[in-house]
Design a protein around this motif. Sequence first.
Motif, short mmCIF file in Angstrom:
data_model
loop_
_atom_site.label_atom_id
_atom_site.label_comp_id
_atom_site.label_asym_id
_atom_site.label_seq_id
_atom_site.Cartn_x
_atom_site.Cartn_y
_atom_site.Cartn_z
N GLU A 17 35.12 38.72 37.35
CA GLU A 17 34.82 37.18 37.12
C GLU A 17 36.14 36.55 37.96
O GLU A 17 36.20 35.62 38.74
N CYS A 20 36.27 37.10 41.91
CA CYS A 20 35.32 36.48 42.49
C CYS A 20 35.89 35.03 42.52
O CYS A 20 35.90 34.37 43.62
N ARG A 21 36.33 34.45 41.43
CA ARG A 21 37.09 33.18 41.48
C ARG A 21 38.18 32.97 42.50
O ARG A 21 38.22 32.09 43.39
N LYS A 27 29.56 37.09 42.16
CA LYS A 27 29.51 38.46 41.93
C LYS A 27 28.39 39.19 42.58
O LYS A 27 28.74 40.34 43.15
#
Length: 181
Positions: A17, A20-21, A27
């Motif tokens: 997570e 990806c952020r 994802k």
Amino acid sequence: MAKELFYKQGIRATGVEELCRVAGTTKISLYRAYPSKDELIASVLREDCADEACWFEKAQSAGITPAEQPRAYVRAAAEAMRLHGYRGCPLGMAIVEFPDPCHPARKVADAYKLKVRDAIRQMLSAAGAADPEVTGDTLVLMIEGAFASAPYLGHLEAADSLERAGLRLLDTVLPQDAHPS
């Protein structure tokens, strides 16, 4: 992005997570590019291998004789450790984080570390070192020890210690005519 996060925080401590952020992706996009986090880790470590291979390129560049290449390699390793933010070898850090030798990250890191060991031994043999296998292993242990001690000694002190000790070792095992004047 992943490379920097893994290096600063640790591989296991960095979640998908967060990756990806920080990367501004999803994802789904991440898993299209890499079938798993393990494959992403292995890919990042292959980049680290390429970065570290530059030390050998520096040591073997034009104008550096085979007799001087081991010293050039030690200096290049110490120089890399002097870079701002150096906390240790990312490959060595991955080996510690992944004890299973079958893990994709371990396979990449182990294979590269063994390749470096062989290359150092060959470099020492070409330079005329006495007992290049033992000397090579000793030099590898010095380098790995410097990498591991960077967090608590500080990267500059660890680099300086590696350079002094490594060059002193080479002075004792290389032929006298190979020593710089």
